[in-house]
Scaffold this motif. Structure first.
Motif, PDB file in Angstrom:
ATOM      1  N   LYS A 185       0.826  -1.199   0.000  1.00  0.00           N
ATOM      2  CA  LYS A 185       0.000   0.000   0.000  1.00  0.00           C
ATOM      3  C   LYS A 185       0.864   1.254   0.000  1.00  0.00           C
ATOM      4  O   LYS A 185       0.597   2.210  -0.742  1.00  0.00           O
ATOM      5  CB  LYS A 185      -0.913  -0.007   1.226  1.00  0.00           C
ATOM      6  CG  LYS A 185      -1.851   1.197   1.297  1.00  0.00           C
ATOM      7  CD  LYS A 185      -2.747   1.101   2.530  1.00  0.00           C
ATOM      8  CE  LYS A 185      -3.666   2.317   2.623  1.00  0.00           C
ATOM      9  NZ  LYS A 185      -4.534   2.247   3.828  1.00  0.00           N
ATOM     10  N   ASP A 186       1.930   1.259   0.827  1.00  0.00           N
ATOM     11  CA  ASP A 186       2.824   2.420   0.871  1.00  0.00           C
ATOM     12  C   ASP A 186       3.514   2.637  -0.467  1.00  0.00           C
ATOM     13  O   ASP A 186       3.659   3.772  -0.939  1.00  0.00           O
ATOM     14  CB  ASP A 186       3.879   2.232   1.973  1.00  0.00           C
ATOM     15  CG  ASP A 186       3.273   2.290   3.365  1.00  0.00           C
ATOM     16  OD1 ASP A 186       2.133   2.760   3.498  1.00  0.00           O
ATOM     17  OD2 ASP A 186       3.945   1.844   4.326  1.00  0.00           O
ATOM     18  N   LYS A 197       2.426   1.693  -3.402  1.00  0.00           N
ATOM     19  CA  LYS A 197       1.436   2.127  -4.381  1.00  0.00           C
ATOM     20  C   LYS A 197       1.095   3.598  -4.187  1.00  0.00           C
ATOM     21  O   LYS A 197       1.012   4.364  -5.147  1.00  0.00           O
ATOM     22  CB  LYS A 197       0.171   1.276  -4.245  1.00  0.00           C
ATOM     23  CG  LYS A 197      -0.867   1.544  -5.321  1.00  0.00           C
ATOM     24  CD  LYS A 197      -2.045   0.586  -5.179  1.00  0.00           C
ATOM     25  CE  LYS A 197      -3.082   0.857  -6.269  1.00  0.00           C
ATOM     26  NZ  LYS A 197      -4.239  -0.062  -6.131  1.00  0.00           N
ATOM     27  N   ASN A 198       0.919   4.010  -2.919  1.00  0.00           N
ATOM     28  CA  ASN A 198       0.626   5.422  -2.642  1.00  0.00           C
ATOM     29  C   ASN A 198       1.791   6.312  -3.033  1.00  0.00           C
ATOM     30  O   ASN A 198       1.616   7.414  -3.551  1.00  0.00           O
ATOM     31  CB  ASN A 198       0.292   5.612  -1.161  1.00  0.00           C
ATOM     32  CG  ASN A 198      -1.038   4.984  -0.785  1.00  0.00           C
ATOM     33  OD1 ASN A 198      -1.888   4.747  -1.645  1.00  0.00           O
ATOM     34  ND2 ASN A 198      -1.234   4.700   0.489  1.00  0.00           N
ATOM     35  N   ASN A 208       1.731   6.683  -6.775  1.00  0.00           N
ATOM     36  CA  ASN A 208       0.667   7.587  -7.199  1.00  0.00           C
ATOM     37  C   ASN A 208       1.042   9.032  -6.927  1.00  0.00           C
ATOM     38  O   ASN A 208       0.775   9.931  -7.732  1.00  0.00           O
ATOM     39  CB  ASN A 208      -0.643   7.248  -6.476  1.00  0.00           C
ATOM     40  CG  ASN A 208      -1.215   5.917  -6.931  1.00  0.00           C
ATOM     41  OD1 ASN A 208      -0.899   5.437  -8.029  1.00  0.00           O
ATOM     42  ND2 ASN A 208      -2.041   5.298  -6.099  1.00  0.00           N
ATOM     43  N   ALA A 209       1.687   9.274  -5.743  1.00  0.00           N
ATOM     44  CA  ALA A 209       2.086  10.641  -5.404  1.00  0.00           C
ATOM     45  C   ALA A 209       3.133  11.152  -6.386  1.00  0.00           C
ATOM     46  O   ALA A 209       3.106  12.309  -6.814  1.00  0.00           O
ATOM     47  CB  ALA A 209       2.643  10.682  -3.974  1.00  0.00           C
TER      48      ALA A 209
END
Length: 222
Positions: free
Chosen positions: A205-206, A208-209, A212-213
């Motif tokens: 999740k980290d 992927k985030n 995205n950022a």
């Protein structure tokens, strides 16, 4: 210019050690000991006391090589890509052989190796998958789990040979102790498996985030 080139060259990572070293040799030896251990354990349906003693000795020697090769690799900086792959294969193969062998000779119910091995191989696959994102080191709980599994298997291997020379009450006490430690090993196996899955989900999740950022930032700069 020359100063920058020399500085850059000095910052390059050092070359990986040669895979032809003692820790890797011990790992390969441990892999080769697995079929020998199985033959000794399964001979005569597991009823030959002498061969059962030899099976226990081979198992303990194999586990000792696991400790020694890890110690030597860390102390002498001999950690290689081959070792990173071969070492867990050797460990899991030995544990699988012991658990499945004990189930075949009906000294463990089949659900015990099924639970432990599904977790072990499942987490190994998960850790290889997660290498693209981050390295998941062995946790302290995972090390405790390994110690408990080793102790439990060692006791189950020991109980039958000792039953021929010890009073029945001592045999029962040892068998109960073996099951207590095996139960603790199963619980720690499940708990640490769930913990690895939670860690993997968080890391994914980290990552992927973070991706995205970075994409949003690139879009804004564009």
């Amino acid at each position: 210019m020359n100063d920058r080139v020399e500085a850059g060259a000095s910052q390059q990572p050092s070359a990986e050690p040669s895979p032809w070293n003692v820790p890797n040799a011990l790992t390969v030896l441990r892999i080769l000991m697995v079929p020998l251990f199985l033959v000794l354990l399964l001979a005569d349906g597991g009823n030959d006391v002498t061969l059962r003693w030899w099976a226990l000795i081979v198992f303990l020697l194999a586990m000792f090589t696991d400790f020694v090769d890890g110690y030597l690799a860390r102390r002498n900086d001999l950690i290689t890509n081959f070792g990173k792959i071969a070492d867990p294969i050797a460990d899991k193969s030995l544990m699988a052989a012991a658990l499945i062998g004990l189930a075949i000779i009906v000294e463990l119910p089949w659900w015990v190796p099924v639970i432990i091995l599904v977790r072990e191989f499942g987490i190994t696959v998960l850790r290889f998958f997660m290498i693209r994102i981050a390295v998941m080191p062995a946790s302290r709980g995972g090390k405790v789990k390994t110690v408990l599994q080793t102790a439990a298997i060692g006791l189950f291997l020991l109980v039958f040979p000792l039953s021929a020379v010890l009073p029945s009450v001592v045999y029962v006490i040892l068998l109960i102790l073996a099951w207590v430690i095996m139960t603790a090993a199963i619980v720690s196996t499940i708990v640490t498996g769930v913990d690895y899955c939670v860690q993997a989900a968080k890391l994914y999740k980290d990552a992927k985030n973070g991706g995205n950022a970075q994409s949003d930032g690139d879009a804004q700069r564009g």
